[in-house]
Design a protein around this motif. Sequence first.
Motif, PDB file in Angstrom:
ATOM      1  N   VAL A  21       0.835  -1.209   0.000  1.00  0.00           N
ATOM      2  CA  VAL A  21       0.000   0.000   0.000  1.00  0.00           C
ATOM      3  C   VAL A  21       0.865   1.252   0.000  1.00  0.00           C
ATOM      4  O   VAL A  21       0.604   2.216  -0.740  1.00  0.00           O
ATOM      5  CB  VAL A  21      -0.950  -0.013   1.215  1.00  0.00           C
ATOM      6  CG1 VAL A  21      -1.664   1.324   1.345  1.00  0.00           C
ATOM      7  CG2 VAL A  21      -1.962  -1.134   1.076  1.00  0.00           C
ATOM      8  N   ARG A  22       1.915   1.254   0.814  1.00  0.00           N
ATOM      9  CA  ARG A  22       2.817   2.407   0.859  1.00  0.00           C
ATOM     10  C   ARG A  22       3.508   2.609  -0.488  1.00  0.00           C
ATOM     11  O   ARG A  22       3.673   3.742  -0.957  1.00  0.00           O
ATOM     12  CB  ARG A  22       3.850   2.189   1.963  1.00  0.00           C
ATOM     13  CG  ARG A  22       4.972   3.216   1.991  1.00  0.00           C
ATOM     14  CD  ARG A  22       4.471   4.611   2.234  1.00  0.00           C
ATOM     15  NE  ARG A  22       5.477   5.603   1.880  1.00  0.00           N
ATOM     16  CZ  ARG A  22       5.270   6.907   1.875  1.00  0.00           C
ATOM     17  NH1 ARG A  22       4.087   7.386   2.205  1.00  0.00           N
ATOM     18  NH2 ARG A  22       6.238   7.741   1.542  1.00  0.00           N
ATOM     19  N   MET A  49       2.284   1.797  -3.403  1.00  0.00           N
ATOM     20  CA  MET A  49       1.291   2.322  -4.342  1.00  0.00           C
ATOM     21  C   MET A  49       1.080   3.816  -4.135  1.00  0.00           C
ATOM     22  O   MET A  49       0.901   4.571  -5.104  1.00  0.00           O
ATOM     23  CB  MET A  49      -0.034   1.580  -4.167  1.00  0.00           C
ATOM     24  CG  MET A  49      -0.015   0.152  -4.664  1.00  0.00           C
ATOM     25  SD  MET A  49       0.416   0.029  -6.417  1.00  0.00           S
ATOM     26  CE  MET A  49      -0.861   1.025  -7.156  1.00  0.00           C
ATOM     27  N   PHE A  50       1.120   4.270  -2.890  1.00  0.00           N
ATOM     28  CA  PHE A  50       0.979   5.704  -2.636  1.00  0.00           C
ATOM     29  C   PHE A  50       2.219   6.481  -3.090  1.00  0.00           C
ATOM     30  O   PHE A  50       2.125   7.677  -3.393  1.00  0.00           O
ATOM     31  CB  PHE A  50       0.732   5.959  -1.148  1.00  0.00           C
ATOM     32  CG  PHE A  50      -0.707   5.842  -0.740  1.00  0.00           C
ATOM     33  CD1 PHE A  50      -1.650   6.739  -1.208  1.00  0.00           C
ATOM     34  CD2 PHE A  50      -1.120   4.825   0.098  1.00  0.00           C
ATOM     35  CE1 PHE A  50      -2.985   6.625  -0.829  1.00  0.00           C
ATOM     36  CE2 PHE A  50      -2.450   4.704   0.480  1.00  0.00           C
ATOM     37  CZ  PHE A  50      -3.386   5.609   0.012  1.00  0.00           C
ATOM     38  N   SER A  51       3.371   5.822  -3.117  1.00  0.00           N
ATOM     39  CA  SER A  51       4.596   6.522  -3.519  1.00  0.00           C
ATOM     40  C   SER A  51       4.659   6.762  -5.028  1.00  0.00           C
ATOM     41  O   SER A  51       5.365   7.670  -5.472  1.00  0.00           O
ATOM     42  CB  SER A  51       5.821   5.719  -3.069  1.00  0.00           C
ATOM     43  OG  SER A  51       5.940   4.507  -3.795  1.00  0.00           O
ATOM     44  N   SER A  69       3.105  10.139  -5.942  1.00  0.00           N
ATOM     45  CA  SER A  69       3.993  11.175  -5.405  1.00  0.00           C
ATOM     46  C   SER A  69       5.210  11.358  -6.301  1.00  0.00           C
ATOM     47  O   SER A  69       5.642  12.498  -6.555  1.00  0.00           O
ATOM     48  CB  SER A  69       4.437  10.798  -3.994  1.00  0.00           C
ATOM     49  OG  SER A  69       3.330  10.676  -3.136  1.00  0.00           O
ATOM     50  N   ASN A  81      -4.387   6.991  -6.440  1.00  0.00           N
ATOM     51  CA  ASN A  81      -4.783   7.201  -5.047  1.00  0.00           C
ATOM     52  C   ASN A  81      -6.019   6.389  -4.687  1.00  0.00           C
ATOM     53  O   ASN A  81      -6.092   5.813  -3.589  1.00  0.00           O
ATOM     54  CB  ASN A  81      -5.030   8.687  -4.788  1.00  0.00           C
ATOM     55  CG  ASN A  81      -3.741   9.460  -4.566  1.00  0.00           C
ATOM     56  OD1 ASN A  81      -3.053   9.289  -3.572  1.00  0.00           O
ATOM     57  ND2 ASN A  81      -3.398  10.313  -5.512  1.00  0.00           N
ATOM     58  N   ALA A 127      -4.909   2.776  -4.428  1.00  0.00           N
ATOM     59  CA  ALA A 127      -4.149   2.566  -3.193  1.00  0.00           C
ATOM     60  C   ALA A 127      -5.079   2.541  -1.978  1.00  0.00           C
ATOM     61  O   ALA A 127      -4.887   1.744  -1.047  1.00  0.00           O
ATOM     62  CB  ALA A 127      -3.092   3.663  -3.035  1.00  0.00           C
ATOM     63  N   ASP A 128      -6.100   3.404  -1.963  1.00  0.00           N
ATOM     64  CA  ASP A 128      -7.083   3.375  -0.872  1.00  0.00           C
ATOM     65  C   ASP A 128      -7.813   2.036  -0.837  1.00  0.00           C
ATOM     66  O   ASP A 128      -8.071   1.476   0.242  1.00  0.00           O
ATOM     67  CB  ASP A 128      -8.092   4.510  -1.045  1.00  0.00           C
ATOM     68  CG  ASP A 128      -7.520   5.859  -0.626  1.00  0.00           C
ATOM     69  OD1 ASP A 128      -6.585   5.865   0.191  1.00  0.00           O
ATOM     70  OD2 ASP A 128      -8.000   6.892  -1.123  1.00  0.00           O
ATOM     71  N   ARG A 183      -5.523  -0.591   0.584  1.00  0.00           N
ATOM     72  CA  ARG A 183      -5.399  -0.447   2.039  1.00  0.00           C
ATOM     73  C   ARG A 183      -6.605  -1.041   2.757  1.00  0.00           C
ATOM     74  O   ARG A 183      -6.461  -1.758   3.754  1.00  0.00           O
ATOM     75  CB  ARG A 183      -5.265   1.032   2.381  1.00  0.00           C
ATOM     76  CG  ARG A 183      -5.099   1.328   3.872  1.00  0.00           C
ATOM     77  CD  ARG A 183      -5.188   2.805   4.127  1.00  0.00           C
ATOM     78  NE  ARG A 183      -6.483   3.322   3.681  1.00  0.00           N
ATOM     79  CZ  ARG A 183      -6.740   4.616   3.507  1.00  0.00           C
ATOM     80  NH1 ARG A 183      -5.800   5.507   3.732  1.00  0.00           N
ATOM     81  NH2 ARG A 183      -7.939   5.018   3.109  1.00  0.00           N
TER      82      ARG A 183
END
Length: 340
Positions: free
Chosen positions: A261-262, A264-266, A269, A324, A327-328, A331
């Motif tokens: 998950v982290r 995917m959020f990166s 970014s 995003n 990724a949510d 999670r």
Amino acid sequence: MYMNIDQIPSELFRFKAAGKEDKEEKIKAAPTFLQDAWRRLCKNKGAVSSMALLVIIIILAFSAPVLAPYNPNKQNVPYANLPPKIPGISINGLNGMTKLQGQWLDSYALSNVPDNQYYIFGTDEFGRDLLSRALYGTRISLTIAFIAAVLDLTIGVIYGLTSAIKGGKTDNIMQRILEILTGIPNLVLVVLMLLIFKPGILSIILALTISSWIPMARIVRGQALRLKNLEYVQSAIVLGSSQIRYAISHILPNIAGIVVVRAMFSIPSAIFFETFLSFIGVGMKIPNASLGTLLNSGYKMFRIHPYQMWIPSVILCVIMLAFNLFADGLRDAFDPKMKE
């Protein structure tokens, strides 16, 4: 009162055919963690839609050499600043018409463009096809983001696990190093790296990798310290399991969901950071296209030809939003308690 077996009627006996399983006696195996997470993910319509959209965008972007109708860097000044023209569309602004002094004029006819030649996204100030540049630019931005995310994942997980498992002075020294790196502003660090190396994909990836792995390392360390004191890990240590073995066998599988998950959020970014660097002129080299260079060129012509900025802006917003939302969904699928 018990009945003798000889008194049971033979009609009550039913023989089972060889090789056939009785559906009533079939025992269904319990779903694994990944199967259960996938089931929860599929119930999230927003995450599934975002995943499908990302798959389409990635396929289109990495098929740019096949799908791009023109060379993205080839200049054709007589066809400069042509508006979008989509075959079969008669809406002004999408049919090659440009509004000039209150009147709609056919820009393609004024530039003597052949009738069978179209620029679906229009052209820029040098006559380069924006559709081709958008495909190649999206591919470069996604490539940089994926490589940066993999390096972020690799370095962060290894550093965090090592710090948590070693403990003591080693953990103390490694955490002080993280605090020093965190105290340096990311933008200053990245710009200094880009000044040392020549602008390009490699320098952007190195610049992003320097600081982006720090949050991952801290998350992994915190989770590993929590799991390290649980009974099954302590049992493995007592039975003589080495640090590397119980870290890979017992700790890493239990933090895989958080790590994914982290990561995917990166990715969004990294895409945004690459776009920002290219926008301010310290990212990709001209004339190579990325979403940042397209925005840099488009905002200069925004008042006269707004489509040159709207097109890369919409692409960037769609990619960021899709990543995003996906990724949510991941999670929530890996940790349903996060919903509550």
